[in-house]
Design an enzyme around this catalytic site. Structure first.
Site, PDB file in Angstrom:
ATOM      1  N   ASP A  63       1.588  -3.987  -9.556  1.00 30.77           N
ATOM      2  CA  ASP A  63       1.237  -5.295 -10.094  1.00 30.77           C
ATOM      3  C   ASP A  63       1.607  -5.416 -11.558  1.00 30.77           C
ATOM      4  OD1 ASP A  63      -1.941  -5.343  -8.305  1.00 30.77           O
ATOM      5  OD2 ASP A  63       0.141  -5.332  -7.658  1.00 30.77           O
TER       6      ASP A  63
ATOM      7  N   HIS B   8       0.833  -1.221   0.000  1.00 35.52           N
ATOM      8  CA  HIS B   8       0.000   0.000   0.000  1.00 35.52           C
ATOM      9  C   HIS B   8       0.860   1.260   0.000  1.00 35.52           C
ATOM     10  CE1 HIS B   8      -4.186  -1.282   0.224  1.00 35.52           C
ATOM     11  NE2 HIS B   8      -3.758  -2.326   0.917  1.00 35.52           N
TER      12      HIS B   8
ATOM     13  N   GLY C  67      -5.263 -11.795  -4.283  1.00 38.17           N
ATOM     14  CA  GLY C  67      -4.122 -11.013  -3.813  1.00 38.17           C
ATOM     15  C   GLY C  67      -2.834 -11.301  -4.555  1.00 38.17           C
TER      16      GLY C  67
HETATM   17  P1  NG1 Z   1      -3.847  -6.520  -5.545  1.00 36.29           P
HETATM   18  O1  NG1 Z   1      -5.150  -6.285  -4.897  1.00 36.29           O
HETATM   19  O2  NG1 Z   1      -3.070  -7.625  -4.890  1.00 36.29           O
HETATM   20  O3  NG1 Z   1      -3.984  -6.727  -7.031  1.00 36.29           O
HETATM   21  C1  NG1 Z   1      -3.511  -3.914  -5.010  1.00 36.29           C
HETATM   22  C2  NG1 Z   1      -3.122  -2.849  -6.043  1.00 36.29           C
HETATM   23  C3  NG1 Z   1      -1.619  -2.548  -6.025  1.00 36.29           C
HETATM   24  C4  NG1 Z   1      -1.128  -2.237  -4.612  1.00 36.29           C
HETATM   25  C5  NG1 Z   1      -1.599  -3.361  -3.657  1.00 36.29           C
HETATM   26  C6  NG1 Z   1      -1.222  -3.015  -2.226  1.00 36.29           C
HETATM   27  C7  NG1 Z   1      -4.697  -3.242  -7.893  1.00 36.29           C
HETATM   28  C8  NG1 Z   1      -4.866  -3.658  -9.311  1.00 36.29           C
HETATM   29  N1  NG1 Z   1      -3.454  -3.342  -7.392  1.00 36.29           N
HETATM   30  O4  NG1 Z   1      -2.937  -5.169  -5.377  1.00 36.29           O
HETATM   31  O5  NG1 Z   1      -1.381  -1.406  -6.877  1.00 36.29           O
HETATM   32  O6  NG1 Z   1      -1.585  -0.974  -4.200  1.00 36.29           O
HETATM   33  O7  NG1 Z   1      -3.021  -3.537  -3.716  1.00 36.29           O
HETATM   34  O8  NG1 Z   1       0.153  -2.881  -2.085  1.00 36.29           O
HETATM   35  O9  NG1 Z   1      -5.627  -2.835  -7.219  1.00 36.29           O
HETATM   36 MG    MG Z   2      -5.636  -7.076  -8.562  1.00 35.43          MG
END
Ligand code: NG1
Ligand code: MG
Length: 515
Positions: free
Chosen positions: A210, A56, A162
């Site tokens: 990501d 985050h 995740g």
């Molecule tokens: P997840 O929910 O694992 O795809 C999300 C955000 C990232 C980052 C993480 C927390 C999306 C597509 N990606 O990852 O940019 O902020 O949470 O570190 O929402």
């Molecule tokens: Mg995602």
């Protein structure tokens, strides 16, 4: 830096994954022929990722340290005859969950995407739209119409797990459309930036970690991703230690559907961090406005950080500061945050508009209209303390990897301690964990894991654990007995296999030419 064209699965997967992947790809290609009556021309693939540390903080533009996993999203593609109107036929091998979709590519105007409904092909459409805009620019046309495509998909990244299934899907989609339209040399940075913007049009105001991990990863290494002054990365080799460093991911099986919870979870955190940045800029009496940057709402804690020290030290560009000075700056900011953001109970809209000297309408319009959020209090203090302390942990973690202290045990303990601190901060300060994730972490530590934490957005989804190789079985056994079989008494062996994966740093996006 171009996306590689793979000619063999050995270019993409670690050796021990080849047998399973070979069967999976053969099934995909034979089903493609069965469904569309012709052979696929190429396969586009992008992996999921596990974030090792730096949670985050990507949307606050601080560095993060993820690695790609073996699980990925595949798209087998054939271009449709050019004399037909351009249309897309897209199906998913798991067709019971995702029925075939067909839609026409508009020859005028933009492809409509209804982000209010969580429809799986929206991710493809956002990639298609992004590529059309990019190719219109590159080929200096005011409008670009993609060729028609027949597509069969298969994903092994658990959705909502995740491990960034959404980013893998968007990167694979964008790469597929670029390749179908004749782009033989796809620049990795271009693909990544395209995927970041595309994913935001589906309704989650995400950072860029990501997509960067999915596109840039090189097998065997972790990625140190920077977002400022622009998107960039360096690869980090894992030191060979005894016992070997092993990262294990464990699913909580708590569905973390970011689209549903975004207004009170993910997208709210983005608003809180942005408000904290503009609040601190005002509270510190900065002369200059915060720089417009690539963060989701255009202003970030990193932007505040750099502007504060540029003014204080009278330098032009704080991003040139040395790592050790940067660490000192973060420590100073943590101390100052204690004084300048004292309200533990959070900040109301009027607290914020009062200090910023703007109306509540302007506050809503500027910060909460693009992605609606629901909150009466904004926990600016807590979010800021997490972001600065997490940015520090990433720097410390990276230094340990590049200059490991002593022998293996010492290194694994030092790395694990940082991951445990991250989990504590995510749980108690950033409030993005959940009881199931906390339980998985406690169980893992009790069985010998040296570091345990949620990975990705949290609020469910996945966890990542640093475990010495000789302790992996004990940790798996503990979870099986005390978590999985207890919570899911009728869990199948297959589901158990999916739940816990020893993750090896994998390779990133690739195009596979089907000869
Ligand atoms: P997840 O929910 O694992 O795809 C999300 C955000 C990232 C980052 C993480 C927390 C999306 C597509 N990606 O990852 O940019 O902020 O949470 O570190 O929402
Ligand atoms: Mg995602």
């Amino acid at each position: 830096m171009e996306v590689p064209t793979a000619t063999s699965l050995h270019d993409i997967y670690p050796e021990d994954a080849i047998p399973v992947e070979k069967k999976r790809w053969e099934k995909l290609l034979s089903q493609f022929k069965e469904k569309y009556g012709k052979q696929a021309e190429f396969v586009s693939r992008s992996p999921g990722r596990v974030n090792i540390i730096g949670e985050h903080i990507d949307y606050s533009l601080y560095e993060v340290l993820p690695m790609a996993v073996t699980a990925d999203f595949l798209m087998a593609v054939a271009v449709r005859p050019s004399d037909e109107r351009p249309r897309v036929r897209i199906a998913n091998v798991l067709s019971d969950k995702f029925p075939t979709r067909e839609f026409e590519i508009p020859t005028e105007g933009e492809l409509p995407i209804d982000a209010s409904e969580h429809e799986w092909t929206n991710y493809f459409k956002s990639g298609l739209r992004g590529v059309s805009q990019l190719l219109a620019k590159k080929r200096s046309k005011d409008h670009f119409v993609s060729v028609g495509m027949d597509i069969l998909c298969d994903g092994t990244v658990p959705s909502g797990g995740g491990l960034s299934s959404s980013a893998a899907f968007v990167c694979t989609s964008s790469l597929a459309v670029l390749t179908a339209n004749g782009e033989t040399k796809v620049d990795k940075k271009e693909l990544c930036e395209l995927a970041i913007v595309s994913e935001r049009s589906v309704g989650v105001n995400s950072g860029g970690m990501d997509q960067a991990a999915s596109v840039f990863s090189l097998r065997g290494t972790a990625l140190y991703i920077t977002f400022k002054p622009s998107l960039d990365f360096t690869t980090i080799d894992f030191p060979h230690t005894d016992p070997e460093l092993t990262f294990v991911t464990a699913q909580s099986f708590v569905a973390a559907d970011k689209h549903v919870t975004a207004p009170v979870c993910y997208n709210l955190r983005v608003v809180e961090c942005t408000l904290a940045a503009v609040f601190l800029a005002k509270a510190f009496g900065l002369k200059r406005e915060l720089p417009e940057d690539s963060s989701p709402l255009g202003a970030s804690l990193r932007g505040f950080h750099d502007t504060y020290f540029e003014e204080k030290q009278g330098v032009e560009d704080n991003s040139k500061t040395s790592v050790s000075d940067f660490e000192d700056q973060l420590r100073e900011l943590l101390r100052l945050t204690d004084d300048y953001l004292p309200q533990d109970e959070g900040y109301s809209r009027s607290d914020i508009t009062g200090l910023l000297g703007i109306s509540e309408d302007e506050l809503d319009q500027r910060f909460m209209s693009k992605f609606p959020v629901r909150a009466d209090k904004f926990m600016l203090r807590q979010r800021t303390l997490h972001v600065f302390s997490e940015a520090l942990r990433v720097i410390t973690f990276r230094k340990l990897l590049s200059d490991p202290p002593g022998e293996g045990k010492e290194l694994i303990k030092a790395l694990g301690d940082l991951m445990n601190e991250t989990q504590t901060s995510c749980r108690d300060v950033y409030d993005c964990s959940c009881p199931e994730l906390d339980e998985l972490c406690d169980l893992a530590r009790s069985a010998g894991a040296s570091g345990s934490r949620l990975t990705g957005a949290g609020w469910g989804g996945c966890s990542v654990h640093l475990v010495a190789k000789d302790k992996v079985d004990a940790v798996k056994k503990k979870w099986e007995e005390k978590y999985y079989r207890k919570k899911f008494p009728d869990i199948t062996e297959e589901k158990l296999q999916e739940a816990v994966v020893v993750s090896k740093p994998g390779s990133g996006s690739a195009v596979f030419k089907v000869t």
